[in-house]
Design an enzyme around this catalytic site. Structure first.
Site, PDB file in Angstrom:
ATOM      1  N   ASP A 128       9.258   2.826  -0.009  1.00  0.00           N
ATOM      2  CA  ASP A 128       8.205   3.550   0.701  1.00  0.00           C
ATOM      3  C   ASP A 128       8.370   3.215   2.185  1.00  0.00           C
ATOM      4  O   ASP A 128       7.940   2.166   2.654  1.00  0.00           O
ATOM      5  CB  ASP A 128       6.823   3.133   0.182  1.00  0.00           C
ATOM      6  N   LYS A 143       4.226   9.083   9.136  1.00  0.00           N
ATOM      7  CA  LYS A 143       4.012   8.510  10.468  1.00  0.00           C
ATOM      8  C   LYS A 143       5.002   9.015  11.523  1.00  0.00           C
ATOM      9  O   LYS A 143       4.825  10.087  12.073  1.00  0.00           O
ATOM     10  CB  LYS A 143       4.008   6.980  10.375  1.00  0.00           C
ATOM     11  N   TYR A 164       0.852  -1.189   0.000  1.00  0.00           N
ATOM     12  CA  TYR A 164       0.000   0.000   0.000  1.00  0.00           C
ATOM     13  C   TYR A 164       0.887   1.237   0.000  1.00  0.00           C
ATOM     14  O   TYR A 164       1.842   1.320   0.786  1.00  0.00           O
ATOM     15  CB  TYR A 164      -0.883  -0.017   1.246  1.00  0.00           C
TER      16      TYR A 164
END
Ligand SMILES: Cc1ncc(COP(=O)(O)O)c(C=O)c1O
Length: 456
Positions: free
Chosen positions: A268, A296, A175
């Site tokens: 990523d 994050k 994702y």
């Protein structure tokens, strides 16, 4: 003693030793109730699609209603009914130092006095940029955004602009946020909800997205041979199909293949950045990509994303270069402050060793308990990131992950919740440890798991 979610007052919960005291009196605790959560969710569903601001929060794949949070502190979250839980979601990764950390809060209180948004350059952007550049091997220059999705969108445009090629290779079950071009066999909520591809994504947006199999170099080379590929993009440790580590050979092989075929390699690290090591997965595995996305942890719980890489690549980004990408709130002073403080805490001696120790203890305790109770279970961890599957394993890619018994996972999730342990409400998400978790928390979680494994 078996842990159970108990009604507490905030004062009791936050007092030193409060949790221990509460657990000791668990026998006297009122029955577990989530009536207020249910009431709020019923109203929320009339106001917002599915009652939530992001899909996986709705508990669709595990059934039952989500609990509604009132507050978070340290390793714990508290719902509106007054139940306290040991939290292994950590707001999906950012809370690596624990929730509402005093040092971060104090810095935020000071920053708040100076204003919540500038929309102009500020010194703390330089400070956080330097910290990221010093830590992450591939990053010589960085652009801040407001979320991981935005960082990945910027990265996508950048790799195409830099290489003058349109195709990208991603991996099944990985994702990279909800941008059109990445919503092809994406993990996370897309997998959780069993959505093939989202309606509303134009064919043209995904025409350049090729999909390979994680931990399978041949599947990548086949695509690189057949197409002019701008970049191979991956989660260097998968967290969005559940926890799936790469093999060392896979990452090294990708580095070589991308170089050989003139494509960029993109890690990523929105999830893994500053989580599995201070320098992310690229430091941990010793493989340096060309471009890296982050989010994050670098926002310390405030909305942040970033993409960075070699200077010659990053200088294609406007206004240094022609590739346009912008943001009203990007480089937000509160987010920069929380990020700087969080990274300062993480840089202290022994933090990642402690995360690793606690996480290994949790994962081995749960796997042992599951096996002893006769369940097929496998799992693993790297530093403060972990996961389990209800199958024998090994799990090397998304197809393997799908062999997990998701009905059993749903029962496990609900029963653990009722025993005061908050886990990600999907088989296809990773778990997160924080520096605020204690051995006592881990012991109580394993005790709860033993009881649950006997029931399900
Ligand atoms: C690897 C990865 N990339 C991108 C994203 C998207 O980040 P955000 O949810 O901040 O938009 C996520 C979110 O979980 C992620 O795990």
């Amino acid at each position: 003693m078996i842990l159970s979610a108990v009604v507490v007052t905030s004062a009791a919960a936050l007092a030193p030793g409060g949790l221990t005291k509460m657990m000791a009196t668990v026998a006297d605790a009122p029955a577990y109730s989530t009536a207020k959560s249910a009431e709020i969710m019923a109203e929320a569903k009339e106001l917002m699609p599915g009652g939530v601001s992001s899909p996986v929060r709705a508990f669709k794949s595990v059934g039952g209603e989500p609990i509604v949070f009132d507050r978070v502190k340290g390793a714990y979250c508290f719902d509106v009914d007054g139940n306290q839980y040991i939290d292994y979601v950590g707001t999906w990764g950012p809370a690596i130092c624990g929730h509402a950390v005093e040092e971060v809060n104090a810095a935020l209180a000071e920053a708040l006095e100076k204003g919540t948004s500038f929309g102009a350059p500020s010194l703390n952007e330089n400070v956080l940029a330097k910290m990221v550049i010093d830590a992450v091997p591939s990053v010589e220059m960085v652009r801040f955004t407001n979320s991981g999705t935005e960082a990945c969108m910027g990265m996508l445009r950048l790799v195409r602009a830099y290489t003058n090629r349109e195709k990208i290779v991603k991996f099944e079950g990985c994702y990279h946020g909800h941008a059109d071009g990445f919503l092809v066999q994406a993990g996370s909520g897309v997998a959780t909800l069993g959505l093939p591809d989202s309606p509303g994504v134009p064919g043209g947006a995904t025409a350049g997205t090729l999909v390979a199999t994680y931990n399978d170099l041949d599947s990548v080379e086949t695509l690189l041979k057949e197409h002019e590929v701008a970049a191979v993009v991956l989660e260097p440790v998968v967290g969005n199909s559940g926890f799936i580590p790469p093999t060392q050979e896979f990452l090294e092989g990708l580095r070589k293949l991308t170089t050989d075929y003139g494509a960029l390699l993109v890690f990523d690290e929105v999830m893994t950045g500053f989580r599995i090591a201070y320098g992310g997965a690229q430091e941990y595995f010793g493989v340096t990509p060309d471009v890296t996305t982050m989010g994050k942890v670098i926002g310390g719980g405030l909305p942040v994303g970033a993409y960075g890489g070699r200077k010659d690549i990053m200088e294609v980004v406007a206004p240094a270069g022609p590739m346009y990408q912008a943001g009203t709130l990007s480089g937000n002073p509160l987010a920069m402050t929380a990020g700087i403080k969080t990274l300062e805490i993480l840089k202290r001696q022994g933090q990642y060793e402690e995360l690793d120790r606690l996480t290994k203890k949790l994962v081995s305790g749960i796997i042992d308990a599951g096996k002893e109770a006769g369940h097929a279970i496998c799992g693993g961890s790297i530093s403060g990131m972990f996961g389990f599957f209800f199958c024998d394993g090994p799990v090397n890619n998304f197809q393997d992950a799908k062999k997990s018994d998701t009905e059993k996972f749903a029962k496990w999730h609900r029963a653990m919740l009722e025993k005061g342990v908050y886990l990600a409400p999907s088989q296809f998400e990773a778990g997160f440890m924080s520096l605020a978790h204690t051995d006592d928390d881990i012991d109580k979680t394993i005790e709860a798991a033993k009881a649950v494994f006997a029931e399900i």
